[in-house]
Design an enzyme around this catalytic site. Structure first.
Site, PDB file in Angstrom:
ATOM      1  CB  CYS A 110      -3.012   1.135   1.867  1.00  0.00           C
ATOM      2  SG  CYS A 110      -4.602   1.637   1.159  1.00  0.00           S
ATOM      3  CG  HIS A 126       0.762   4.872   5.044  1.00  0.00           C
ATOM      4  ND1 HIS A 126       0.864   3.954   4.025  1.00  0.00           N
ATOM      5  CD2 HIS A 126      -0.566   5.082   5.223  1.00  0.00           C
ATOM      6  CE1 HIS A 126      -0.351   3.634   3.608  1.00  0.00           C
ATOM      7  NE2 HIS A 126      -1.237   4.309   4.313  1.00  0.00           N
ATOM      8  CD  GLU A 158       3.078   7.812   8.423  1.00  0.00           C
ATOM      9  OE1 GLU A 158       2.243   8.322   7.657  1.00  0.00           O
ATOM     10  OE2 GLU A 158       4.048   7.137   8.029  1.00  0.00           O
ATOM     11  CE  LYS A 198       0.992   5.854   0.146  1.00  0.00           C
ATOM     12  NZ  LYS A 198       1.989   5.461   1.178  1.00  0.00           N
ATOM     13  CG  HIS A 221      -2.366   5.711  -1.350  1.00  0.00           C
ATOM     14  ND1 HIS A 221      -1.643   4.546  -1.338  1.00  0.00           N
ATOM     15  CD2 HIS A 221      -3.057   5.729  -0.180  1.00  0.00           C
ATOM     16  CE1 HIS A 221      -1.896   3.886  -0.217  1.00  0.00           C
ATOM     17  NE2 HIS A 221      -2.746   4.579   0.506  1.00  0.00           N
ATOM     18  CG  PHE A 237      -9.205   1.553   4.489  1.00  0.00           C
ATOM     19  CD1 PHE A 237      -8.809   2.669   5.208  1.00  0.00           C
ATOM     20  CD2 PHE A 237      -9.853   1.744   3.278  1.00  0.00           C
ATOM     21  CE1 PHE A 237      -9.050   3.955   4.721  1.00  0.00           C
ATOM     22  CE2 PHE A 237     -10.099   3.020   2.788  1.00  0.00           C
ATOM     23  CZ  PHE A 237      -9.692   4.120   3.515  1.00  0.00           C
TER      24      PHE A 237
END
Lengths: 426, 424
Positions: free
Chosen positions: B171, B311, B322, B343, B348, B407
């Site tokens: 991502c 994010h 975060e 998002k 996403h 990830f």
């Protein structure tokens, strides 16, 4: 609050002033599970191409590939850890450990100054095809929670970073069959720019699966000489009719030369040139005259400040497809001029098979080993030279030679071209 | 000319001269901004496949996208959807920039990141293999599914002959593409780069794979309320598709041809957690380091950042960590610096998220409007931030930061600067 003191990406760049050396190599492929084993196989002219054992390939137009045999990841990695990695990540982990061990680099001394860049064309394709099969046959709720993380191509650099504790930039490069060559070249740029002091760079691929075999075969890119697999891949030969899939990984440790010298590291070679271009021509066909590859080679040569005559060996992309070998030969002549006729060239894919995204890194390792040992690997199965391929391809038997610098070429579907030049370190 | 032999001026600055995007909230940059600035969600029931039997049956799908019309019937059939979307976004960006690529082709590169590549092609290929056998696989299967094919195809479509590859970091992929492309221009490797990301993972396997990880929201009765980053009731991310590409250009090069400069890329930081396959590092350590490196790179203090595009995936773990990362870097100011997750509206886009959020951030700077985080009903006490809840807010944005994480432990932070006064 400053968590790290060093700036990641230097603004006022002095790119080019920092020299970058190779302090460690690791590799695993059909020729062997260490760099030493691979070297021995090259000296004995052994081919790793043989009938496929990883799945039942009897219904396929091509039934052979260059597999890593007797591979026991659970002996080399933690058993549970190994089960949660696709084969391409297992290869990457093992090659990375070898490379770091041979370099003597202690990543933990300065973890944020070490990056991990690993290229792959397909990523965890075996995991992914099994997951799709599970979904189709058993339903969406039967897919493993590890399917996605084991599949994504960046999990190789991710897991290697965890294994080694490297906290600098880490990601994957995708440029199909040039992926790992791009990873090595971009790793050099990172060190030149002062972003990091060391990069664990290379590639990993495990494509010998039913789906990739079927896909590449559909493109007529594979030799179908099923009766004699070890003689099937014939780069630069008039009778060549395609490549064989290979699998494995190759990783090198790139380091800032001053740092490497200061810690007394074993320096295998210096990376002195990198060219990366796009054909912008066709998704799977090479540009006329392989002009994109010629530009990549020319750019790498200019950066290296070597004259064409100082390059003593070229490890060709040499896939043994009709188009590739003729056009690559043309590009070599364009870049090297008269020196092309005295340049020993070989395609080691004749014995390793095509490692796709890992090919560039494996061939970089083989080129470095060749330069260190004064040993030029041969091109196997070259019996009837193609008139369109009229250079010195070191046919059949390896040769001793004192070499100052070596070049390695990679090209990929999508029109990606990469050329790397390694020089003996002085 | 080799990069090393090229005279490198003291500082080569990198500006944005064109943007293009397509996602669930709009089929071009203007439509996207119109939706984002008014807090409109693009999430809805899945129509691309029959999602019956799947735990999650909604996503952020693009509406009214006709690839055959835009790209050509034959050409578009030989591209996976993630490549089609990338080509459309790249064309929009280049058209806006006015860059004549053919005049400087070898000095223009392409970096398009993706998390998954040609997923739909891959699934269809495996299905064919299972039902019809290996000899029925199309010769277009491999080139369509390879993740580098967005970069390759964009270069073919637009004639860009410089460095070309995809960056892959789940991502964070397209944020990496923008960051690395910025450095290539700074370092004299190229004069212009088309950088961004494309993703089309709203497929059976995309949904099933992320469902298996427990990563997706299952709020099937109210899809538009499902993506609720920082809200206490968040239960996972919403998978979405799309692409976004920026034209990055060396500033003098852009000024020399009279291009309109939309923004400047002034900072880039990238790190790896080296912690866990899918979980962020404790305390958001890796993400915080990326932000700090980006600030150092931009030669800015945290107090100069006027807006953060988070994010913010809408998973419990992401936002906790975060928030900690923002607190580590911004200290006392963490609770007052405006930070939103768009998002909440777009879903996403995985590998294409970072570049879409860069596009949105550039539009926000130009409009002097902070984009909201929608679906903010119950603040999570562990996320004590100013998330610009539900409604956009007027503000001058001189410098903005956008963060991406993937990830594998990959973190990227980009800092953008507005180049002129507010236009509204």
């Amino acid at each position: 609050m400053h968590i790290v003191s060093a700036s990641g990406a230097s603004r006022s760049s002095d790119l080019g002033s920092k020299r970058v050396v190779i302090t460690g190599c690791g590799a695993i492929c059909a020729l062997g599970q260490t760099v030493d084993e691979i070297r021995s196989s090259i000296c004995s002219e052994f081919s790793g191409v043989r009938t496929i054992t990883r799945f039942d390939a009897s219904a396929y137009p091509t039934t052979f590939a260059a597999e890593v045999v007797d591979f026991r990841p659970e002996d080399l990695l933690d058993r549970k850890q190994a089960r949660r990695m696709d084969r391409f990540t297992q290869f990457a982990m093992i090659a990375a450990r070898q490379a770091v061990a041979s370099s003597g680099l202690d990543v933990s001394i300065d973890p944020t100054r070490a990056g991990v860049l690993i290229g792959s064309a397909f990523g965890g394709v075996e995991t992914f095809s099994q997951a799709v099969e599970a979904m189709l046959t058993k339903g969406p709720r039967r897919v493993s929670p590890f399917a996605v993380p084991m599949t994504i191509p960046n999990i190789a650099p991710g897991m290697v970073a965890i294994d080694l504790g490297a906290k600098g930039p880490a990601f994957a490069y995708a440029s199909s069959f040039a992926s790992s060559a791009n990873a090595i070249g971009e790793g050099m740029r990172m060190i030149q720019a002062g972003r990091v002091d060391a990069v664990i760079a290379g590639g990993a691929e495990a494509p010998i699966t039913s789906i990739v075999m079927a896909g590449i075969a559909a493109m007529q890119s594979l030799s179908n000489q099923n009766d004699e697999p070890s003689r099937a891949v014939k780069p630069f030969d008039l009778r060549r009719n395609g490549t064989a899939l290979g699998e494995g990984a190759a990783i090198i440790v790139l380091e800032n030369r001053d740092r490497a010298m200061a810690r007394g590291a074993p320096i295998a070679a210096e990376l002195v040139g990198y060219g990366s271009t796009a054909d912008a021509f066709h998704d799977v066909q090479l540009a006329p005259h392989a002009e994109g590859l010629a530009r990549a080679m020319g750019s790498a040569l200019a950066e290296s400040r070597l004259s064409p005559g100082e390059v003593g060996y070229l490890n060709a992309h040499g896939t043994a497809t009709v188009m590739n070998d003729a056009l690559e030969t043309e590009a070599v002549k364009k870049v090297f001029g008269k020196a092309a006729w005295s340049l020993p060239i070989s395609s080691t894919k004749s014995r390793t098979g095509h490692l796709l995204g890992a090919a560039g890194a494996l061939e970089a390792v083989i080129s470095i080993v060749a330069m260190q040992g004064g040993l030029l690997p041969s091109t196997l199965n070259l019996g009837i030279p193609d008139p369109a391929c009229d250079l010195d391809y070191v046919p059949g038997v390896h040769r001793s030679a004192d070499v100052e610098a070596v070049m390695s070429n990679s090209m990929g579907f999508g029109g990606h071209n990469v050329s790397l030049i390694f020089r003996r370190h002085s | 000319m080799s990069p090393a032999s090229r005279e490198i001026s003291q500082v080569r600055r990198v500006v944005v001269t064109g943007v293009g995007g397509i996602c669930a909230v709009g089929n071009n940059a203007q439509e996207i901004w119109d939706s984002i600035s008014t807090g409109r969600s693009g999430i809805g029931a899945i129509t691309r496949f029959n999602a019956e039997g799947f735990e999650t049956r909604f996503a952020g799908e693009i509406k009214g996208f006709e690839p055959a019309e835009l790209i050509g019937r034959k050409e578009s059939r030989r591209m996976d959807r993630f490549t089609q979307l990338s080509v459309v976004a790249a064309r929009e960006a280049v058209a806006q920039s006015g860059l004549e690529i053919s005049a400087v082709a070898t000095r223009v590169g392409v970096l398009i990141g993706t998390g998954m590549g040609g997923m739909e092609t891959f699934e269809a290929g495996v299905e064919t293999l299972l039902t019809s056998g290996p000899r029925r696989i199309s010769p277009f299967f491999v080139p369509m599914m390879l993740p580098n094919m967005a970069s390759g195809t964009v270069s073919i479509d637009l004639g860009a002959k410089g460095p070309n590859f995809g960056t892959v970091s789940a991502c964070a992929s397209s944020a990496h593409a923008i960051g690395e492309a910025t450095l290539m221009i700074r370092h004299g490797i190229a004069d212009a780069m088309l950088a961004g990301g494309g993703e089309a993972a709203v497929t059976r396997m995309g949904i099933a794979g992320f469902n298996a990880m427990g990563a997706l929201s299952t709020r099937n009765d109210d899809p538009q309320a499902a993506s609720r980053p920082f809200d206490l009731e968040r239960d996972g991310f919403v998978l979405a598709e799309g692409a976004s590409v920026l034209v990055l250009e060396e500033r003098e090069h852009a000024l020399g041809r009279g291009a309109t400069i939309l923004a400047e890329i002034v900072g880039y930081g990238t790190t790896d957690d080296a912690n866990h396959m899918v979980q962020p590092a404790p305390g958001g350590e890796g993400a915080a380091r990326a932000m700090t490196i980006a600030l150092d790179d931009a030669d800015l203090g945290e107090e100069q950042i006027d807006y953060i595009n988070a994010h913010g995936t809408s998973t419990q773990l992401n936002e906790k960590l975060e928030t900690m990362a923002v607190q580590r870097v911004f200290g006392e100011r963490a609770s007052s610096v405006p930070i939103s997750s768009t998002k909440s509206m777009t879903g996403h886009l995985l590998g294409a998220a970072g570049s879409l959020e860069a596009l949105i951030t550039i539009a926000a700077m130009e409009a002097c409007l902070l984009p909201p985080t929608i679906n903010q009903d119950t603040p999570d006490p562990e996320c004590a931030l100013d998330t610009i809840p539900n409604v956009a807010r007027t503000a001058e944005i001189r410098f903005a930061m956008t963060n991406s994480m993937g990830f594998g432990g990959h973190n990227v932070s980009l800092i953008l600067a507005r180049t002129d006064q507010c236009t509204s």
